[in-house]
Scaffold this motif. Structure first.
Motif, PDB file in Angstrom:
ATOM      1  N   LYS A 118      46.190  19.951  -8.551  1.00  0.00           N
ATOM      2  CA  LYS A 118      47.330  20.636  -9.163  1.00  0.00           C
ATOM      3  C   LYS A 118      47.237  22.159  -9.064  1.00  0.00           C
ATOM      4  O   LYS A 118      48.133  22.862  -9.531  1.00  0.00           O
ATOM      5  N   LYS A 119      46.146  22.661  -8.487  1.00  0.00           N
ATOM      6  CA  LYS A 119      45.965  24.107  -8.362  1.00  0.00           C
ATOM      7  C   LYS A 119      46.025  24.527  -6.902  1.00  0.00           C
ATOM      8  O   LYS A 119      45.587  23.790  -6.020  1.00  0.00           O
ATOM      9  N   PRO A 120      46.533  25.735  -6.607  1.00  0.00           N
ATOM     10  CA  PRO A 120      46.497  26.225  -5.224  1.00  0.00           C
ATOM     11  C   PRO A 120      45.052  26.386  -4.760  1.00  0.00           C
ATOM     12  O   PRO A 120      44.178  26.767  -5.542  1.00  0.00           O
ATOM     13  N   GLY A 121      44.823  26.102  -3.491  1.00  0.00           N
ATOM     14  CA  GLY A 121      43.495  26.264  -2.921  1.00  0.00           C
ATOM     15  C   GLY A 121      43.446  27.476  -2.014  1.00  0.00           C
ATOM     16  O   GLY A 121      44.455  28.157  -1.777  1.00  0.00           O
ATOM     17  N   LEU A 122      42.246  27.756  -1.485  1.00  0.00           N
ATOM     18  CA  LEU A 122      42.042  28.926  -0.641  1.00  0.00           C
ATOM     19  C   LEU A 122      41.254  28.540   0.595  1.00  0.00           C
ATOM     20  O   LEU A 122      40.209  27.897   0.511  1.00  0.00           O
ATOM     21  N   LEU A 123      41.764  28.931   1.753  1.00  0.00           N
ATOM     22  CA  LEU A 123      41.051  28.796   3.019  1.00  0.00           C
ATOM     23  C   LEU A 123      40.691  30.193   3.488  1.00  0.00           C
ATOM     24  O   LEU A 123      41.560  31.051   3.644  1.00  0.00           O
ATOM     25  N   VAL A 124      39.391  30.432   3.702  1.00  0.00           N
ATOM     26  CA  VAL A 124      38.882  31.742   4.093  1.00  0.00           C
ATOM     27  C   VAL A 124      38.305  31.652   5.498  1.00  0.00           C
ATOM     28  O   VAL A 124      37.685  30.647   5.855  1.00  0.00           O
ATOM     29  N   ALA A 125      38.480  32.706   6.303  1.00  0.00           N
ATOM     30  CA  ALA A 125      37.928  32.728   7.655  1.00  0.00           C
ATOM     31  C   ALA A 125      37.338  34.098   7.957  1.00  0.00           C
ATOM     32  O   ALA A 125      37.950  35.128   7.649  1.00  0.00           O
ATOM     33  N   PHE A 126      36.144  34.102   8.558  1.00  0.00           N
ATOM     34  CA  PHE A 126      35.483  35.335   9.009  1.00  0.00           C
ATOM     35  C   PHE A 126      35.405  35.311  10.529  1.00  0.00           C
ATOM     36  O   PHE A 126      34.968  34.323  11.122  1.00  0.00           O
ATOM     37  N   ASP A 127      35.787  36.411  11.157  1.00  0.00           N
ATOM     38  CA  ASP A 127      35.698  36.558  12.606  1.00  0.00           C
ATOM     39  C   ASP A 127      34.222  36.617  13.012  1.00  0.00           C
ATOM     40  O   ASP A 127      33.465  37.462  12.523  1.00  0.00           O
ATOM     41  N   SER A 128      33.813  35.738  13.915  1.00  0.00           N
ATOM     42  CA  SER A 128      32.406  35.660  14.293  1.00  0.00           C
ATOM     43  C   SER A 128      31.888  36.943  14.952  1.00  0.00           C
ATOM     44  O   SER A 128      30.692  37.223  14.916  1.00  0.00           O
ATOM     45  N   TYR A 129      32.778  37.748  15.545  1.00  0.00           N
ATOM     46  CA  TYR A 129      32.350  38.986  16.182  1.00  0.00           C
ATOM     47  C   TYR A 129      31.843  40.011  15.163  1.00  0.00           C
ATOM     48  O   TYR A 129      31.151  40.968  15.524  1.00  0.00           O
ATOM     49  N   TYR A 130      32.194  39.827  13.905  1.00  0.00           N
ATOM     50  CA  TYR A 130      31.787  40.773  12.866  1.00  0.00           C
ATOM     51  C   TYR A 130      30.666  40.225  11.991  1.00  0.00           C
ATOM     52  O   TYR A 130      30.383  40.771  10.928  1.00  0.00           O
ATOM     53  N   LEU A 131      30.029  39.169  12.427  1.00  0.00           N
ATOM     54  CA  LEU A 131      28.928  38.588  11.677  1.00  0.00           C
ATOM     55  C   LEU A 131      27.615  38.865  12.390  1.00  0.00           C
ATOM     56  O   LEU A 131      27.516  38.701  13.604  1.00  0.00           O
ATOM     57  N   GLU A 132      26.631  39.296  11.642  1.00  0.00           N
ATOM     58  CA  GLU A 132      25.291  39.377  12.200  1.00  0.00           C
ATOM     59  C   GLU A 132      24.728  37.961  12.257  1.00  0.00           C
ATOM     60  O   GLU A 132      25.072  37.110  11.444  1.00  0.00           O
ATOM     61  N   GLY A 133      23.826  37.700  13.209  1.00  0.00           N
ATOM     62  CA  GLY A 133      23.315  36.347  13.370  1.00  0.00           C
ATOM     63  C   GLY A 133      24.145  35.572  14.377  1.00  0.00           C
ATOM     64  O   GLY A 133      25.089  36.100  14.985  1.00  0.00           O
TER      65      GLY A 133
END
Length: 247
Positions: A118-133
């Motif tokens: 019954k609550k809105p959800g959240l989908l989050v995405a990080f661009d892999s080019y800006y991640l260390e590792g």
């Protein structure tokens, strides 16, 4: 709609216009992007000495010490490094600085939609080019050597070794960082605004997504948690018996 969401997340995006992103689903839009270790030390009744990052380091050092003393340093006859042990503890429910992401957007959508209908959800995405590792790399360094090199601009990603079927099936990818003062959460987000995407998922979309993911893509709690604990939970009293079959 679910179709609109798929069209959006498969579109090349960000500064580099590519599709390789790391994904996380949260079933409540109001939740911050925090690690479970951060939430645990915040809720602790003990004294809070030093910065939040210093508190988190002391907490994880204690966690590693207790886990080693409890005989959990070895898995299938192999001695685990500090971060491998943290990863194993995280997948069994312990609170660590490692935040669960996935390389598979459909799995992240499932996690964003399956609970709190019954609550809105959240989908989050990080661009892999800006991640260390990176993917498919071991992390054998001692704990303190890893955390001392954490920067302030971008988070770090790491793919844990396959200790359990859950890691493989969920396409698990951890993301971690120093403790951030960002009001949106303690996890540092990528330094470029184009490298951080968020999607609000309405309750109606959540219901549609769970049905489509189950019926079309065969994604369900039983499949994402392929051990006896996951099987038992997917057949508990709170689960609809109709969902034992896809048709």
């Amino acid at each position: 709609s679910f179709r609109d969401l798929l069209s959006e997340i498969t579109r090349p995006s960000g500064k580099y216009k590519h599709r390789v992103w790391m994904w996380r689903g949260q079933s409540d839009l109001s939740w911050r992007l925090d690690s479970s270790a951060f939430r645990r030390i915040q809720a602790s009744s003990g004294p809070k000495i030093g910065t939040l990052e210093e508190q988190l380091v002391r907490y994880e050092q204690t966690l590693l010490q207790h886990a080693t003393h409890g005989g959990h340093r070895y898995d299938q006859g192999r001695e685990l490094s500090d971060f491998e042990l943290l990863a194993n503890l995280q997948h069994h429910g312990a609170a660590t600085r490692l935040v669960d992401f996935t390389r598979n957007a459909l799995i992240a959508i499932w996690f964003a939609c399956f609970e709190n209908p019954k609550k809105p959800g959240l989908l989050v995405a990080f661009d892999s080019y800006y991640l260390e590792g990176y993917e498919k790399e071991l992390e054998a360094r001692p704990y303190m050597e890893v955390v001392k090199k954490l920067g302030d601009k971008n988070p770090v990603t790491w793919q844990p070794p396959s200790y359990s079927h859950r890691i493989d099936v969920q396409h698990s990818q951890f993301i971690y960082s120093k403790v951030s003062s960002n009001p949106g959460g303690s996890l540092i987000t990528p330094s470029d605004d184009e490298a951080y995407r968020k999607f609000k998922l309405s309750p109606i979309l959540k219901q549609e997504a769970v049905e489509v993911l189950f019926e079309v893509f065969d994604i369900s709690k039983e499949k994402l948690f392929p051990d006896i604990d996951g099987f038992a939970q997917s057949n508990s009293v709170i689960e609809d018996a109709h969902n034992m079959h896809r048709w």
